[in-house]
Structures are given as structure tokens and as C-alpha cells.
Design an enzyme around this catalytic site. Structure first.
Site, PDB file in Angstrom:
ATOM      1  CG  HIS A  13      -1.835   1.215   1.259  1.00  0.00           C
ATOM      2  ND1 HIS A  13      -3.207   1.097   1.290  1.00  0.00           N
ATOM      3  CD2 HIS A  13      -1.589   2.541   1.250  1.00  0.00           C
ATOM      4  CE1 HIS A  13      -3.757   2.298   1.301  1.00  0.00           C
ATOM      5  NE2 HIS A  13      -2.793   3.199   1.281  1.00  0.00           N
ATOM      6  CG  HIS A  15      -0.678   7.167  -1.056  1.00  0.00           C
ATOM      7  ND1 HIS A  15      -1.915   7.267  -1.662  1.00  0.00           N
ATOM      8  CD2 HIS A  15      -0.887   6.533   0.116  1.00  0.00           C
ATOM      9  CE1 HIS A  15      -2.833   6.729  -0.864  1.00  0.00           C
ATOM     10  NE2 HIS A  15      -2.239   6.276   0.217  1.00  0.00           N
ATOM     11  CE  LYS A  99      -7.908   2.040  -0.537  1.00  0.00           C
ATOM     12  NZ  LYS A  99      -6.698   2.666  -0.054  1.00  0.00           N
ATOM     13  CG  HIS A 136      -9.571   4.684   3.615  1.00  0.00           C
ATOM     14  ND1 HIS A 136      -8.364   5.330   3.690  1.00  0.00           N
ATOM     15  CD2 HIS A 136     -10.300   5.136   4.658  1.00  0.00           C
ATOM     16  CE1 HIS A 136      -8.366   6.141   4.734  1.00  0.00           C
ATOM     17  NE2 HIS A 136      -9.533   6.057   5.333  1.00  0.00           N
ATOM     18  CG  HIS A 174      -4.530   2.380   5.753  1.00  0.00           C
ATOM     19  ND1 HIS A 174      -5.868   2.382   6.061  1.00  0.00           N
ATOM     20  CD2 HIS A 174      -4.422   3.036   4.566  1.00  0.00           C
ATOM     21  CE1 HIS A 174      -6.518   3.011   5.119  1.00  0.00           C
ATOM     22  NE2 HIS A 174      -5.677   3.410   4.198  1.00  0.00           N
ATOM     23  CG  ASP A 249      -1.429   4.960   3.990  1.00  0.00           C
ATOM     24  OD1 ASP A 249      -1.533   5.321   2.807  1.00  0.00           O
ATOM     25  OD2 ASP A 249      -2.175   5.376   4.900  1.00  0.00           O
TER      26      ASP A 249
HETATM   27  C1  NCD Z   1      -3.343   9.181   2.003  1.00  0.00           C
HETATM   28  C2  NCD Z   1      -2.889  10.199   0.981  1.00  0.00           C
HETATM   29  O1  NCD Z   1      -2.331  11.230   1.367  1.00  0.00           O
HETATM   30  O2  NCD Z   1      -3.058   9.967  -0.223  1.00  0.00           O
HETATM   31  N1  NCD Z   1      -3.341   9.797   3.302  1.00  0.00           N
HETATM   32  C3  NCD Z   1      -3.281   9.168   4.488  1.00  0.00           C
HETATM   33  O3  NCD Z   1      -3.391   9.835   5.529  1.00  0.00           O
HETATM   34  N2  NCD Z   1      -3.103   7.870   4.573  1.00  0.00           N
HETATM   35  C4  NCD Z   1      -4.668   8.636   1.641  1.00  0.00           C
HETATM   36  C5  NCD Z   1      -5.044   7.377   2.380  1.00  0.00           C
HETATM   37  O4  NCD Z   1      -4.481   6.305   2.156  1.00  0.00           O
HETATM   38  O5  NCD Z   1      -5.951   7.444   3.216  1.00  0.00           O
HETATM   39 ZN    ZN Z   2      -3.118   5.189   1.653  1.00  0.00          ZN
END
Ligand code: NCD
Ligand code: ZN
Length: 349
Positions: A13, A15, A99, A136, A174, A249
Site C-alpha cells: 500500500h 502513494h 481500491k 479504506h 492500514h 501507506d
Molecule cells: C493518504 C494520501 O495522502 O493519499 N493519506 C493518508 O493519511 N493515509 C490517503 C489514504 O491512504 O488514506
Molecule cells: Zn493510503
């Protein structure tokens, strides 16, 4: 044990953002992980296989020279997603899941889902084709207490969804609560959960220690100590027979977007990800179980081969920089200016 050699881990997971931000952050992940499941919450979101493959090409092009890092792509589920698109996902090995963001739950989730019932044919197609649903797991009712939203989602929408589609593979992403751990424990082999390093290391006091700490704010928000302990137990215990695996995450946001009257949610951990998990497992006396959590359970659940190369970690403290680049801005990584107990010894060999 002053050094540790494990099968190269994967991040289930992550970003990576896009453009200049992608170019700034990808090397941190590529130095540690063989693969990563890349979240589709770009602006606009990644909703089609064609868009996912285009994004994948940009990620491949942004890798450091010589890197074999492989992005595993996901689609963003919306009210317009169709069973035909699920078939396309199933026929596209580069895309590994879909997702689900409840609309408004987190960063860039405006396009997310408001009614799960309306998506029944899509979930049926996912179950039929064994396409995992990555969730999520938080309610979005503004009246729900922010610390209760995961537990409420698990007891409500998630339990109903799993009841209606018991064949559907679900990754609860998460996780942050003992309630989520209990649910994963009660449900069968088609449910699993990712656990972040920050939810294993920190409880909610970290958001308020001596003042407001925006770099400890993420969603789902950090919870109280008993929940952190439940996560550590789930991830590190011998009872983790494959239902919990590594998902950082790691979510980069610029300092400007964090230091704001309405600061963004997200904690950046990619710069020290496996090292931070090593701290958690060491503190739990479970370093010998890090490899299964980080390198085996994820690919086994997704039906992918485990990595073949190895990664070496040594117990040698280093100091995290105060800031890292994020495009033409800066971000503040987790542990900025502080020490991490483990470091990676060399590139995977
Ligand atoms: C994530 C993001 O910034 O894209 N932020 C977070 O707090 N985890 C989005 C997510 O996975 O919820
Ligand atoms: Zn995330």
C-alpha cells in the site's frame, strides 16, 4: 543479531503521486522494495485500465537507473465502475486490485463510493475473477467520532459486504484498531490486512506531544495505545499465519500542505520503511518473523511469486534528514532529525 538478511520485501500500500513528486519519492521505495501496490488516488483518480497502464509507464520511467522495482497498479472504484472493467483488470497482470474509498474518507477521495449496494454486480465480478478489493475502512458520517470510524465501518459496512460476498478477496488497508484485528481473525482466508510502520510505532499521543504535530497526522488517525499493541501482536506473533502484511501507506505531502489551517492527512515513511518495521519487530522480540510479514504474506495472498533477491539490514543507527525534496517543494519525513536504529546495508543482490 546485528544484521539481518531477508527476502526482498514488497510494499502492499503506497502513494507515489505523479510528475515531479513521483520523481522525488520513488527512489526511496525502489531502494527497499521489489514491488509496491500503488494507490490510484491521483487528481483525477485512476479509474480505467488504460489510465493505470499509463501511470505505470510514468512510474517505470521515473525509477532510478538500473532499478528493477515493479509497480503493481490499482483502479479507483467509483459508482461508474463496471463488471466489464473488472474483467479487463483480471486480464491485465499489471493491475492487481481495485481500491474502495468511501467518498470523503481521506485525501483525494471525493470521487469515492457512496453506496456499496449499487456496486453488487461489480463485487460479484471481482469475486468471480479473484480480483482483490482494497478497502479504506472508515465511515464518513461527520457525526461519527474520528477515532471510532474504523471500528464502525468494520462492524457495519464491511461486515455486510463480506456477508454478501464471502468469496470476495478483501484487503482491509492500514488497520489501526483492535476491532479490525478481531474482524480479520474471525473471517476466513479471503480477508487480510496491511499494517503501516507508523501505526505499529506510534499511538495518538504522538499527534499532540508538546503541541500539534501535523507530521503525525494521517488517516485512519493514530489510535490509543491498546490498539497499537493489538496491531503489534497481530503483525509479529506466531499467530500471524498470513493475514497481515506490510503496507507503508507512505503518503507524501509538501510542508505547505501540512503546515496549514486545514493540513493534509498522510505520513511519509518510504525513506526508512523496512528499517522502521525492523525496529517494531525487534522491540517485540520477533525479528525472525519480519521476513514473513514483509516478504511472504503479501505475495501469497495476491497469488504472486515471492521475490528472489535478498535485502540486508544492519543494526546501525542513522539520523533522518530534517526534510526531503518533493518536486520543487519539501516534505518532512517520519523521524525527521531523529535516529532510526536499522539501516539497509546494500542494494538487493
Ligand atoms: C493518504 C494520501 O495522502 O493519499 N493519506 C493518508 O493519511 N493515509 C490517503 C489514504 O491512504 O488514506
Ligand atoms: Zn493510503
Amino acid at each position: 543479531m546485528d544484521s539481518l538478511t531477508i527476502t526482498q520485501p514488497d510494499d502492499w500500500h503506497l502513494h507515489l503521486r505523479d510528475g515531479d513528486q513521483l520523481i522525488s519519492v520513488i527512489a526511496d521505495t525502489a531502494a527497499r522494495f521489489g514491488r509496491a501496490v500503488v494507490m490510484p488516488n491521483l487528481k483525477p483518480p485512476v479509474v480505467s485500465v488504460a489510465q493505470a497502464l499509463g501511470y505505470r509507464e510514468r512510474i517505470l520511467a521515473a525509477r532510478p537507473p538500473g532499478s528493477a522495482f515493479e509497480p503493481l497498479m490499482t483502479l479507483y472504484l467509483t459508482a461508474d465502475t463496471t463488471p466489464a472493467q473488472i474483467q479487463q483488470v483480471a486480464a491485465t497482470p499489471q493491475v492487481v486490485g481495485v481500491k474502495l474509498y468511501p467518498a470523503g474518507a481521506t485525501t483525494n477521495s471525493e470521487a469515492g463510493v457512496t453506496s456499496l449496494d449499487a456496486l453488487t454486480p461489480v463485487f460479484e465480478a471481482m469475486a468471480e475473477h479473484a480480483v482483490p478489493l482494497l478497502i479504506h475502512g472508515e465511515t464518513t458520517d461527520p457525526n461519527d467520532d474520528v477515532f471510532d470510524r474504523e471500528a464502525r465501518f468494520v462492524d457495519g459496512a464491511l461486515t455486510r459486504l463480506h456477508g454478501r460476498h464471502p468469496e470476495l478477496k478483501i484487503v482491509l488497508e492500514h488497520i489501526t484498531t483492535a476491532d479490525a484485528v478481531a474482524w480479520i481473525g474471525e473471517t476466513g482466508p479471503r480477508t487480510a490486512a496491511t499494517v503501516t510502520a507508523h501505526h505499529l510505532l506510534l499511538n495518538r499521543n504522538a499527534i499532540f506531544s508538546g503541541g500539534l504535530r501535523p507530521h503525525h497526522y494521517c488517516l485512519p488517525v493514530l489510535k490509543r495505545e491498546r490498539h497499537r499493541e493489538a496491531l503489534v501482536e497481530a503483525a509479529t506473533s506466531v499467530a500471524n499465519t498470513g493475514k497481515y502484511f506490510l503496507g507503508t501507506d507512505s503518503a507524501p505531502h509538501s510542508i505547505a500542505n501540512k503546515h496549514s489551517a486545514c493540513g493534509c492527512a498522510g505520513i511519509y515513511t518510504a525513506h526508512a520503511a523496512i528499517e522502521l518495521y525492523a525496529e517494531v519487530f525487534e522491540a517485540a522480540g520477533a525479528l525472525d518473523r519480519l521476513e514473513a510479514f514483509a516478504s511472504f504474506h503479501g505475495p501469497d495472498f495476491y497469488g504472486l511469486p515471492r521475490n528472489r533477491v535478498m535485502l540486508n539490514l544492519v543494526r546501525e543507527a542513522w539520523t533522518v534528514p530534517e526534510t526531503l525534496s518533493l518536486g520543487d517543494e519539501l516534505l518532512v519525513p517520519l523521524r525527521a532529525g531523529e535516529r532510526v536504529r536499522w539501516r539497509i546495508a546494500a542494494q538487493p543482490s
